[in-house]
Design a protein around this motif. Structure first.
Motif, PDB file in Angstrom:
ATOM      1  N   ARG A   1       0.843  -1.196   0.000  1.00 50.33           N
ATOM      2  CA  ARG A   1       0.000   0.000   0.000  1.00 50.33           C
ATOM      3  C   ARG A   1       0.876   1.244   0.000  1.00 50.33           C
ATOM      4  NH1 ARG A   1      -5.723  -0.875   1.960  1.00 50.33           N
ATOM      5  NH2 ARG A   1      -5.724   1.403   1.994  1.00 50.33           N
ATOM      6  N   THR A   2       0.380   2.287  -0.625  1.00 50.05           N
ATOM      7  CA  THR A   2       1.142   3.533  -0.718  1.00 50.05           C
ATOM      8  C   THR A   2       0.485   4.681   0.040  1.00 50.05           C
ATOM      9  OG1 THR A   2       0.011   4.027  -2.818  1.00 50.05           O
ATOM     10  CG2 THR A   2       2.149   2.923  -2.935  1.00 50.05           C
ATOM     11  N   ASP A   3      -0.515   4.354   0.868  1.00 50.95           N
ATOM     12  CA  ASP A   3      -1.191   5.410   1.624  1.00 50.95           C
ATOM     13  C   ASP A   3      -0.744   5.472   3.067  1.00 50.95           C
ATOM     14  OD1 ASP A   3      -2.243   3.042   2.457  1.00 50.95           O
ATOM     15  OD2 ASP A   3      -4.345   3.566   2.151  1.00 50.95           O
ATOM     16  N   GLY A   4       0.378   4.803   3.370  1.00 50.93           N
ATOM     17  CA  GLY A   4       0.893   4.830   4.737  1.00 50.93           C
ATOM     18  C   GLY A   4       0.389   3.709   5.607  1.00 50.93           C
TER      19      GLY A   4
ATOM     20  N   PRO B   1      -5.656  -7.822  -9.077  1.00 50.49           N
ATOM     21  CA  PRO B   1      -4.581  -6.859  -8.857  1.00 50.49           C
ATOM     22  C   PRO B   1      -4.180  -6.783  -7.389  1.00 50.49           C
ATOM     23  CG  PRO B   1      -6.529  -5.804  -9.826  1.00 50.49           C
ATOM     24  CD  PRO B   1      -6.880  -7.221  -9.526  1.00 50.49           C
ATOM     25  N   VAL B   2      -2.990  -6.221  -7.168  1.00 55.06           N
ATOM     26  CA  VAL B   2      -2.448  -6.112  -5.810  1.00 55.06           C
ATOM     27  C   VAL B   2      -3.380  -5.316  -4.912  1.00 55.06           C
ATOM     28  CG1 VAL B   2      -0.589  -5.086  -4.458  1.00 55.06           C
ATOM     29  CG2 VAL B   2      -0.048  -6.388  -6.523  1.00 55.06           C
ATOM     30  N   GLY B   3      -3.899  -4.195  -5.418  1.00 51.16           N
ATOM     31  CA  GLY B   3      -4.762  -3.353  -4.587  1.00 51.16           C
ATOM     32  C   GLY B   3      -5.987  -4.076  -4.086  1.00 51.16           C
ATOM     33  N   VAL B   4      -6.563  -4.951  -4.922  1.00 51.43           N
ATOM     34  CA  VAL B   4      -7.723  -5.738  -4.493  1.00 51.43           C
ATOM     35  C   VAL B   4      -7.296  -6.782  -3.469  1.00 51.43           C
ATOM     36  CG1 VAL B   4      -9.520  -7.331  -5.254  1.00 51.43           C
ATOM     37  CG2 VAL B   4      -8.904  -5.358  -6.667  1.00 51.43           C
ATOM     38  N   SER B   5      -6.169  -7.429  -3.732  1.00 50.14           N
ATOM     39  CA  SER B   5      -5.674  -8.448  -2.808  1.00 50.14           C
ATOM     40  C   SER B   5      -5.452  -7.879  -1.417  1.00 50.14           C
ATOM     41  CB  SER B   5      -4.361  -9.031  -3.347  1.00 50.14           C
ATOM     42  OG  SER B   5      -3.750  -9.858  -2.386  1.00 50.14           O
TER      43      SER B   5
ATOM     44  N   PRO C   1     -13.131  -2.900  -3.845  1.00 50.00           N
ATOM     45  CA  PRO C   1     -12.384  -1.990  -4.734  1.00 50.00           C
ATOM     46  C   PRO C   1     -10.917  -1.958  -4.334  1.00 50.00           C
ATOM     47  CG  PRO C   1     -13.709  -0.756  -3.158  1.00 50.00           C
ATOM     48  CD  PRO C   1     -14.102  -2.197  -3.011  1.00 50.00           C
ATOM     49  N   PRO C   2     -10.036  -1.711  -5.308  1.00 47.72           N
ATOM     50  CA  PRO C   2      -8.599  -1.714  -4.975  1.00 47.72           C
ATOM     51  C   PRO C   2      -8.195  -0.495  -4.159  1.00 47.72           C
ATOM     52  CG  PRO C   2      -8.946  -1.057  -7.247  1.00 47.72           C
ATOM     53  CD  PRO C   2     -10.282  -1.462  -6.727  1.00 47.72           C
ATOM     54  N   GLY C   3      -7.203  -0.694  -3.284  1.00 43.03           N
ATOM     55  CA  GLY C   3      -6.633   0.407  -2.537  1.00 43.03           C
ATOM     56  C   GLY C   3      -5.392   0.930  -3.241  1.00 43.03           C
ATOM     57  N   PRO C   4      -4.895   2.096  -2.833  1.00 41.15           N
ATOM     58  CA  PRO C   4      -3.676   2.642  -3.450  1.00 41.15           C
ATOM     59  C   PRO C   4      -2.486   1.740  -3.154  1.00 41.15           C
ATOM     60  CG  PRO C   4      -4.258   3.892  -1.491  1.00 41.15           C
ATOM     61  CD  PRO C   4      -5.388   2.951  -1.740  1.00 41.15           C
TER      62      PRO C   4
ATOM     63  N   VAL D   1      10.677  -0.722   1.548  1.00 44.92           N
ATOM     64  CA  VAL D   1       9.772  -0.235   0.505  1.00 44.92           C
ATOM     65  C   VAL D   1       8.594   0.512   1.133  1.00 44.92           C
ATOM     66  CG1 VAL D   1       8.155  -0.960  -1.284  1.00 44.92           C
ATOM     67  CG2 VAL D   1      10.426  -1.987  -1.172  1.00 44.92           C
ATOM     68  N   GLU D   2       8.035  -0.047   2.186  1.00 42.62           N
ATOM     69  CA  GLU D   2       6.862   0.566   2.814  1.00 42.62           C
ATOM     70  C   GLU D   2       7.186   1.887   3.498  1.00 42.62           C
ATOM     71  OE1 GLU D   2       4.141  -3.357   3.843  1.00 42.62           O
ATOM     72  OE2 GLU D   2       5.366  -2.455   5.419  1.00 42.62           O
ATOM     73  N   LYS D   3       8.384   1.994   4.078  1.00 45.45           N
ATOM     74  CA  LYS D   3       8.735   3.187   4.843  1.00 45.45           C
ATOM     75  C   LYS D   3       9.066   4.394   3.975  1.00 45.45           C
ATOM     76  CE  LYS D   3       8.474   1.167   8.890  1.00 45.45           C
ATOM     77  NZ  LYS D   3       7.447   1.545   9.889  1.00 45.45           N
ATOM     78  N   ILE D   4       9.113   4.217   2.664  1.00 45.59           N
ATOM     79  CA  ILE D   4       9.470   5.327   1.789  1.00 45.59           C
ATOM     80  C   ILE D   4       8.460   6.464   1.906  1.00 45.59           C
ATOM     81  CG2 ILE D   4       8.220   4.525  -0.236  1.00 45.59           C
ATOM     82  CD1 ILE D   4      11.758   6.074  -0.180  1.00 45.59           C
ATOM     83  N   VAL D   5       7.239   6.150   2.365  1.00 45.97           N
ATOM     84  CA  VAL D   5       6.233   7.207   2.517  1.00 45.97           C
ATOM     85  C   VAL D   5       6.593   8.158   3.648  1.00 45.97           C
ATOM     86  CG1 VAL D   5       4.400   5.765   1.590  1.00 45.97           C
ATOM     87  CG2 VAL D   5       4.823   5.763   4.061  1.00 45.97           C
ATOM     88  N   LEU D   6       7.539   7.766   4.524  1.00 44.27           N
ATOM     89  CA  LEU D   6       7.920   8.611   5.660  1.00 44.27           C
ATOM     90  C   LEU D   6       9.136   9.473   5.363  1.00 44.27           C
ATOM     91  CD1 LEU D   6       7.488   6.051   8.599  1.00 44.27           C
ATOM     92  CD2 LEU D   6       5.842   7.713   7.729  1.00 44.27           C
TER      93      LEU D   6
END
Length: 771
Positions: free
Chosen positions: A67-70, A105-109, A243-246, A468-473
């Motif tokens: 996820r890219t929304d934190g 897709p990944v967002g749905v998963s 629905p898929p998430g970001p 990869v996940e922490k890049i949002v910070l």
């Protein structure tokens, strides 16, 4: 949706991470010669097929969706070199066919609310076991069937029935589909039925684009393939997907140990390295068994054990014989283990369990082609790991850092940043000293004066997932750590919590947060009425004022820290009396705070030592506070040489007199002995006051006071108890009587030993006669 058209498509059922499935699949692809190869996997990862097939990419690797929304959420699709899905992609690229992923897709998963199958990361693949109905006796159908065929586990059955035999595509496909029909007999989860509908639509879209069904090859899990061929697909199920998430998708390295630990994820996971050898040997499991036995012998010789080539050959013959007796085509892991124990290990399984089996699992870590790129955090992590020569394998390695030079201090800062940022890689296993004790505190006050650190590091796929996940910070580890500490600072409600953030900011070299934390500490200290909080903050600031042997001072200047330290210590002194007037439930924290203030007063020159001694004497003399705090203050003043021994004995005698309630006297004694019991029990005057108190307590009151007394005296060690007893005997003038008793006991012991010696001599003589 034309399900009849779906059945005309070329389907090949697979079981994930299966060398035999891969070998048969490649033969089948050569015969079918499809122009489009559709593979089970997230459809939005199709753009990564070129990366997966790149010559620089070396499995094991995994597709990572996150996820890219934190929101911390991610999913992994791992591939070994012998994974049929991976080899299908490689075949397509080598033969000019189009290759695509067709799963949701990944967002749905990531939006689906379900429990992950294991390891903290999710996998979309539906293994055979994952869809198996469970009978009433809670034994999965696959396990029950395996046992009915004389096998000890489903994995052993799979090796014997599917992996070892030399199958042709014409034989393998119908057998595997039939097996999938059996295990799909029970109800499948709604989620997998929804995926069936999604993948069926993606397949039919390719056919609708003008590709002949006979030239479309679908490589998917056997459970999905069985549903496609049976027409058991409900198109309406797809609409039930959320629905898929970001999100975003990339490829990261994976490892054999991770494959081996994925529960319920298909064949080949028990020992990835063994299956890799089988794959490289074109599924010749006899050759793979021999190669592993040679590896075992080398490992044993490295550790000083005897393991010759003849031993290896004997183990190999035994493994083959066992497989023949069990009517298997070739040895599997069970035969390999049993032959190793019986021959190479001389019947002892210890070596197999302790180190040999790890080589069957393997330690390999994959490599991703440079074209995929890395985000800035991944690039910084791998650069630092390489330049600082830190471990980069998926197995734990220990190392020490001496914090007396800038290079190793920098390594420590790097590792502490990972720790604070929540990136799993290294954990502090101690201070590197030989002193016994629990695991050292990783950060905080303990890290300030530490001159050596012992770490245990291990790269895992979770490391790259977190990077990869922490890049949002933030785009650097310092920025991410600063962001995490700022969030903690915002949530801080007490001076102690703000001081903890201040310490972590210094340890991780985040100067921006240091300035903010100082301001927050000052603001909280002005209104904080909690003595433990203020004492903890005073100790933290005192440490910052005193340290300097292993870490650089903060950019804000030492004077700012020292000034705040003085004020915080002074504010803590103002709370001493009120906090000490507490009940039994809160006294433990107050006692810890008082000891902390005492340590700071004696160790920090800028602390108000005189003011502390005034407060401590006030506690000693007060009857309005908890008696335990009075006892602690008395002991602290005595150890600091602020009270002569005679005055201490007088105070102890007064507090333990008959005029005082026994419960209060016991509480006072508990606090008094918490300081340094050895020094206190060496004083005969103090021991006399204690003895007089215990003798004077009436039996009924003594029983009521016993729990507190037991807690107070139970902390005494063997040395303290010896001094206590010697002084009690001295006070009661029992030493001469003790010597007399000792002499009597010694004479009695001598006589007993003499008799025992005579009996032993007679027994030996009788034994000589018998021999």
């Amino acid at each position: 949706m034309d399900l009849a058209l779906l059945s005309r498509v070329q389907h090949f059922p697979v079981r994930h991470h299966s060398p035999r499935t891969t070998a048969v699949l490649l033969k089948w692809l050569e015969r079918v010669k499809p122009t489009v190869v559709l593979v089970e996997g997230p459809c939005d990862a199709t753009g990564l097929v070129d990366v997966l097939c790149d010559a620089q990419t070396r499995p094991p690797v995994a597709i990572l969706g996150y996820r890219t929304d934190g929101t911390p959420s991610s999913s992994l699709w791992p591939f070994a070199a012998y994974s049929p899905e991976y080899q299908a992609l490689k075949w397509a690229r080598a033969n000019g066919a189009r290759a695509e992923f067709i799963d949701i897709p990944v967002g749905v998963s990531l939006a689906v609310d379900r429990a992950p199958p294991g390891l903290g990361v999710e996998s979309e693949s539906e293994s055979m076991e994952g869809s198996t109905p469970v009978p009433d006796e809670a034994v999965p159908l696959t396990e029950a069937f395996a046992r009915s065929q004389g096998h000890r586990s489903f994995e052993e059955f799979w090796e014997a029935a599917f992996e070892a035999p030399d199958w042709s595509p014409e034989q393998f496909r119908p057998v595997l589909i039939a097996w999938a029909d059996v295990v799909n007999a029970g109800p499948r989860s709604a989620y997998h039925r929804q995926r069936d509908a999604f993948m069926a639509r993606k397949v039919l879209e390719v056919v609708a684009s003008g590709v002949a069904p006979e030239k479309v090859a679908v490589v998917a899990g056997a459970a999905h393939t069985a549903a496609f061929l049976a027409g058991d697909v409900d198109p309406a199920e797809e609409a039930k997907l959320p629905p898929p998430g970001p999100c975003a998708v990339t490829v990261i390295p994976y490892s054999f140990p991770r494959l081996a630990e994925q529960l319920g994820y298909g064949a080949g996971n028990r020992a990835p390295h063994f299956y890799q050898k089988a794959h490289e040997a074109n599924c010749d499991f006899r050759r793979a068994t021999l190669e592993v036995l040679l590896d075992f012998a080398a490992h044993l010789r490295m550790r000083g054990f005897s393991a010759s080539l003849s031993d290896v050959l004997e183990a190999y013959r035994l493994a083959v014989t066992l497989s023949d007796l069990r009517e298997k085509s070739a040895p599997g892991l069970d035969e390999l283990r049993e032959a190793t124990v019986a021959t190479l290990c001389r019947g002892d399984a210890t070596h197999v369990d302790s180190f040999l089996w790890k080589s069957v699992v393997g330690h390999e870590v994959g490599q991703v082609a440079s074209r995929i790129g890395q985000n800035s955090l991944q690039a910084e992590f791998w650069r630092e790991v390489g330049e600082r020569r830190l471990p980069r394998t998926d197995s734990p390695e220990t190392f020490s850092l001496r914090l007396n030079n800038p290079v190793e201090v920098g390594s420590s800062v790097f590792l502490h940043r990972l720790r604070v940022a929540g990136i799993p890689y290294a954990s502090l296993s101690g201070t590197g000293s030989s002193r016994k004790g629990g695991e050292a505190e990783a950060g905080g006050y303990a890290a300030l004066t530490r001159v050596r650190e012992a770490w245990q590091a291990q790269w895992t796929p979770s490391t790259d997932v977190a990077l990869v996940e922490k890049i949002v910070l933030g785009d650097s580890l310092e920025a991410v750590t600063t962001r995490v500490l700022q969030e903690r600072l915002t949530q801080a409600k007490t001076t102690a919590q703000a001081a903890d953030v201040l310490l972590e900011s210094v340890i991780t070299g985040c100067s921006q947060t240091v300035v903010q934390a100082l301001k927050v500490c000052d603001a909280h200290a002005a209104t904080d009425a909690d003595l433990p909080s203020l004492a903890s903050a005073a100790r933290a600031l005192s440490g910052l004022m005193a340290y300097g042997t292993s870490r650089a001072h903060s950019d804000v200047g030492d004077e700012a820290v020292a000034s705040l330290g003085e004020k915080t210590f002074g504010r803590a002194l103002l709370r001493v009396r009120d906090a000490s007037a507490c009940g039994p439930d809160a006294v433990a924290q107050v006692l810890d705070a008082l000891r902390t203030l005492h340590e700071v007063a004696l160790s920090q020159p800028r602390a108000d030592k005189a003011g502390w001694f005034v407060e401590a004497r006030g506690l000693m003399e007060s009857h309005a506070v908890n008696p335990a705090t009075s006892g602690l203050a008395t002991g602290l003043l005595y150890l600091a040489r602020e009270l002569p021994e005679a005055e201490v004995a007088l105070e102890v005698g007064r507090r333990l007199s008959q005029a005082v309630d026994p419960a209060d006297a016991a509480a006072y004694l508990e606090g008094f002995l918490q300081v340094n019991a050895l020094v206190l029990v060496k004083s005969r005057d103090v021991v006399k006051a204690l003895d007089d108190f215990l003798v004077s307590v009436e039996p009924e009151r003594f029983r009521q006071t016993l729990p507190v007394l037991r807690r107070a005296l139970g902390s005494l060690g063997a040395t303290e108890r010896r001094y206590l007893m010697e002084n009690v005997m001295g006070v009661r003038q029992l030493k001469d009587k003790g010597r007399a008793v000792k002499a009597v006991l010694e004479e009695k012991d001598k006589a007993t030993l003499k008799d025992l010696s005579a009996d032993l001599g007679k027994a030996l003589d009788d034994l000589d006669d018998l021999l």
